[in-house]
Design an enzyme around this catalytic site. Structure first.
Site, PDB file in Angstrom:
ATOM      1  N   ARG A 201     -71.387 125.020  74.375  1.00 56.22           N
ATOM      2  CA  ARG A 201     -72.424 125.465  73.424  1.00 56.22           C
ATOM      3  C   ARG A 201     -73.693 125.865  74.174  1.00 56.22           C
ATOM      4  O   ARG A 201     -74.299 126.897  73.888  1.00 56.22           O
ATOM      5  CB  ARG A 201     -72.706 124.354  72.402  1.00 56.22           C
ATOM      6  CG  ARG A 201     -71.616 124.218  71.352  1.00 56.22           C
ATOM      7  CD  ARG A 201     -72.032 123.278  70.229  1.00 56.22           C
ATOM      8  NE  ARG A 201     -71.947 121.874  70.583  1.00 56.22           N
ATOM      9  CZ  ARG A 201     -70.924 121.069  70.310  1.00 56.22           C
ATOM     10  NH1 ARG A 201     -69.875 121.537  69.664  1.00 56.22           N
ATOM     11  NH2 ARG A 201     -70.941 119.804  70.662  1.00 56.22           N
ATOM     12  N   PHE A 217     -65.874 129.897  62.662  1.00 53.17           N
ATOM     13  CA  PHE A 217     -65.338 128.528  62.718  1.00 53.17           C
ATOM     14  C   PHE A 217     -66.464 127.628  63.257  1.00 53.17           C
ATOM     15  O   PHE A 217     -66.347 126.980  64.280  1.00 53.17           O
ATOM     16  CB  PHE A 217     -64.086 128.423  63.606  1.00 53.17           C
ATOM     17  CG  PHE A 217     -62.985 129.372  63.232  1.00 53.17           C
ATOM     18  CD1 PHE A 217     -62.119 129.080  62.182  1.00 53.17           C
ATOM     19  CD2 PHE A 217     -62.797 130.570  63.915  1.00 53.17           C
ATOM     20  CE1 PHE A 217     -61.092 129.946  61.828  1.00 53.17           C
ATOM     21  CE2 PHE A 217     -61.777 131.451  63.578  1.00 53.17           C
ATOM     22  CZ  PHE A 217     -60.916 131.137  62.533  1.00 53.17           C
ATOM     23  N   SER A 240     -65.282 127.284  56.479  1.00 54.35           N
ATOM     24  CA  SER A 240     -64.679 127.101  55.155  1.00 54.35           C
ATOM     25  C   SER A 240     -64.858 125.703  54.573  1.00 54.35           C
ATOM     26  O   SER A 240     -64.686 125.508  53.374  1.00 54.35           O
ATOM     27  CB  SER A 240     -63.193 127.467  55.201  1.00 54.35           C
ATOM     28  OG  SER A 240     -62.525 126.627  56.113  1.00 54.35           O
ATOM     29  N   ALA A 268     -62.443 132.638  57.464  1.00 49.46           N
ATOM     30  CA  ALA A 268     -62.856 133.419  58.634  1.00 49.46           C
ATOM     31  C   ALA A 268     -62.034 134.705  58.787  1.00 49.46           C
ATOM     32  O   ALA A 268     -62.579 135.747  59.161  1.00 49.46           O
ATOM     33  CB  ALA A 268     -62.720 132.562  59.886  1.00 49.46           C
ATOM     34  N   ASP A 288     -64.158 129.866  67.593  1.00 53.10           N
ATOM     35  CA  ASP A 288     -63.726 128.520  67.985  1.00 53.10           C
ATOM     36  C   ASP A 288     -62.821 127.927  66.896  1.00 53.10           C
ATOM     37  O   ASP A 288     -63.206 126.976  66.206  1.00 53.10           O
ATOM     38  CB  ASP A 288     -64.967 127.643  68.220  1.00 53.10           C
ATOM     39  CG  ASP A 288     -64.608 126.273  68.764  1.00 53.10           C
ATOM     40  OD1 ASP A 288     -63.489 126.103  69.284  1.00 53.10           O
ATOM     41  OD2 ASP A 288     -65.450 125.356  68.668  1.00 53.10           O
ATOM     42  N   CYS A 328     -57.875 125.585  71.263  1.00 56.27           N
ATOM     43  CA  CYS A 328     -57.721 124.154  71.566  1.00 56.27           C
ATOM     44  C   CYS A 328     -56.284 123.705  71.284  1.00 56.27           C
ATOM     45  O   CYS A 328     -56.013 122.516  71.195  1.00 56.27           O
ATOM     46  CB  CYS A 328     -58.723 123.322  70.780  1.00 56.27           C
ATOM     47  SG  CYS A 328     -58.573 123.513  69.001  1.00 56.27           S
TER      48      CYS A 328
HETATM   49  N1  SAH Z   1     -67.494 125.495  66.897  1.00 50.15           N
HETATM   50  C1  SAH Z   1     -67.555 124.175  66.292  1.00 50.15           C
HETATM   51  C2  SAH Z   1     -66.193 123.533  66.141  1.00 50.15           C
HETATM   52  C3  SAH Z   1     -65.209 124.331  65.321  1.00 50.15           C
HETATM   53  S1  SAH Z   1     -63.780 123.448  64.845  1.00 50.15           S
HETATM   54  C4  SAH Z   1     -68.489 123.291  67.092  1.00 50.15           C
HETATM   55  O1  SAH Z   1     -68.855 123.645  68.220  1.00 50.15           O
HETATM   56  O2  SAH Z   1     -68.846 122.218  66.600  1.00 50.15           O
HETATM   57  C5  SAH Z   1     -63.041 124.586  63.755  1.00 50.15           C
HETATM   58  C6  SAH Z   1     -63.751 124.759  62.419  1.00 50.15           C
HETATM   59  O3  SAH Z   1     -63.092 125.791  61.719  1.00 50.15           O
HETATM   60  C7  SAH Z   1     -63.705 123.540  61.515  1.00 50.15           C
HETATM   61  O4  SAH Z   1     -65.008 123.175  61.148  1.00 50.15           O
HETATM   62  C8  SAH Z   1     -62.926 124.007  60.269  1.00 50.15           C
HETATM   63  O5  SAH Z   1     -63.435 123.488  59.071  1.00 50.15           O
HETATM   64  C9  SAH Z   1     -63.109 125.493  60.333  1.00 50.15           C
HETATM   65  N2  SAH Z   1     -62.036 126.298  59.732  1.00 50.15           N
HETATM   66  C10 SAH Z   1     -60.705 126.076  59.797  1.00 50.15           C
HETATM   67  N3  SAH Z   1     -60.027 127.089  59.214  1.00 50.15           N
HETATM   68  C11 SAH Z   1     -60.948 127.987  58.795  1.00 50.15           C
HETATM   69  C12 SAH Z   1     -60.872 129.264  58.144  1.00 50.15           C
HETATM   70  N4  SAH Z   1     -59.689 129.798  57.831  1.00 50.15           N
HETATM   71  N5  SAH Z   1     -62.022 129.907  57.860  1.00 50.15           N
HETATM   72  C13 SAH Z   1     -63.217 129.370  58.196  1.00 50.15           C
HETATM   73  N6  SAH Z   1     -63.347 128.174  58.815  1.00 50.15           N
HETATM   74  C14 SAH Z   1     -62.237 127.492  59.112  1.00 50.15           C
END
Ligand code: SAH
Length: 384
Positions: A201, A217, A240, A268, A288, A328
């Site tokens: 980050r 995400f 989401s 997303a 992410d 991941c």
């Molecule tokens: N970048 C963040 C971690 C992301 S983890 C950080 O640094 O803290 C992945 C995230 O994607 C989760 O919060 C999850 O709720 C979200 N997510 C999962 N599927 C999704 C989708 N289809 N559309 C939007 N968000 C989504």
């Protein structure tokens, strides 16, 4: 005693996992207890915690002929804690399971609070000893337990969720490289934050530091907050989960970014398509996603997912813009991930410079002989 099948000891001498299929016979051990692991010829291999219920039935803790008891587990805690000292992070993983010689245990620190997560029956039995050892080293901090219900079900123990012996704060605010981050102990994804991305980050933000940011995400908007702090003009987050959206909003307020940030609580995949259609452009895009490949069989569809989001992200990248893209998924290795990004770039007709190869933060150490400890891969790319 657990005796391995012939030929199965080679891996077991450097890797802690023993599956049922590796085992010739087991005797004199009850679920959750310590067991001595022998090779087919009866020679000592190590000592682990045993559970006949899951396919992964034993995890080795020591390859020395020594007792695997409360004192042993407690003794590993200071070593793990010491390894994180001087890292300067208020939110940090103190114990990471196999990588710290304590399979089945995760301990995270969020400022004045500890979060403990037991992932195996054997480790759940050691919980009280673990907490005592942590407090002996770190002081009498409040501890919240956050066992994973799926793992508890698989392992056959009652998951513990909530403050252990006394109530802690509802919210803790920690500093992450100059960004204020709110955590509600015992709630949220992982143990509250994606600590494995903490270094990325800050790294990605410093590499950019201007223009419009798209954090896809986003969870609690960590990447967006760092990018705004580094001088980003405006950030759009796509996330989401309602809980995560609330956390993102809180972080923007805490840092005084609310007027430069927008959170879109949508899917997303749909949003990336829409942004492309509307010809919106961003100087930094962060992708992410959650692990698309949860099992080996889901690999093909996971790779299609990675390609799709990377292709869309490249289409909304401004000329000279940067893409920080991650996977991941344990089952997607670095080479496959890079090939998928390459494929997306070819389809988008974008030439990209690799500014950096990214991985998990240093508090999630990797073991060469346990490849499963390496899971987070990322690329910081610049459109030419
Ligand atoms: N970048 C963040 C971690 C992301 S983890 C950080 O640094 O803290 C992945 C995230 O994607 C989760 O919060 C999850 O709720 C979200 N997510 C999962 N599927 C999704 C989708 N289809 N559309 C939007 N968000 C989504």
């Amino acid at each position: 005693m657990l005796r391995l099948k012939r030929g199965r000891d080679r891996r077991a001498r450097t890797h802690p996992w023993i599956f049922k299929g590796d085992v010739a016979d087991v005797s004199d051990v009850t679920a959750g207890d310590a067991v001595t692991v022998l090779d087919a010829g009866g020679r000592f291999v190590g000592r682990g915690l045993f559970n006949p219920r899951p396919a992964l039935c034993c995890r080795i803790y020591t390859w020395i002929d020594e007792p695997l008891d409360r004192a042993f587990v407690a003794g590993r805690i200071p070593t793990a804690v010491q390894a994180r000292e001087g890292c300067g992070r208020e939110a940090v993983r103190l114990v990471w399971s196999e990588a710290d010689g304590l399979p089945g245990l995760v301990v995270d620190r969020y400022g004045p609070v500890l979060v403990v997560q037991c992932l195996t029956l054997g480790m759940a039995r050691h919980r009280a000893g673990v907490v005592a050892a942590l407090r002996e080293r770190l002081g009498d901090l409040p501890v919240v337990s956050m066992d994973d219900a799926t793992m508890a079900d698989l392992e056959g123990f009652e998951p513990v969720a909530g403050w252990l012996d006394r109530q802690g704060p509802d919210e803790v605010v920690v500093d992450e490289a100059g960004v204020r981050v709110a955590v509600r102990p015992g709630t949220g994804h992982k143990t509250g934050l994606y600590l494995d991305q903490a270094e990325n980050r800050a790294r990605v933000a410093v590499a950019d530091g201007r223009g419009d940011v798209l954090d896809v995400f986003a969870y609690s908007a960590g990447f967006a907050c760092h990018a705004l702090r580094a001088g980003g003009a405006r950030a759009v987050c796509v996330e989401s989960s309602a809980e995560a959206v609330a956390a993102a909003r809180r972080n923007f307020e805490l840092n005084g970014f609310a007027d430069r940030a927008e959170i879109r609580a949508v899917n997303a995949f749909d949003e990336l398509r829409r942004l492309d259609r509307e010809r919106e452009r961003f100087d930094l895009v962060v992708l992410d996603p959650p692990p698309f490949a949860r099992g080996r069989t889901a690999l093909a569809s996971a790779l299609r997912g990675y390609k799709e989001i990377n292709l869309r992200a490249l289409r909304v990248l401004a000329p000279g813009g940067r893409l920080a893209t991650f996977s991941c998924s344990h089952h997607v290795d670095e080479t496959t991930f890079e090939a998928t990004c390459h494929d997306a770039a070819a389809d988008a007709g974008v030439r990209l410079r690799v500014l950096d190869r990214l991985g998990q933060a240093a508090d999630h150490p990797m073991l060469l002989t346990v490849p499963e400890t390496r899971y987070l891969k990322g690329l910081l790319l610049e459109a030419l």
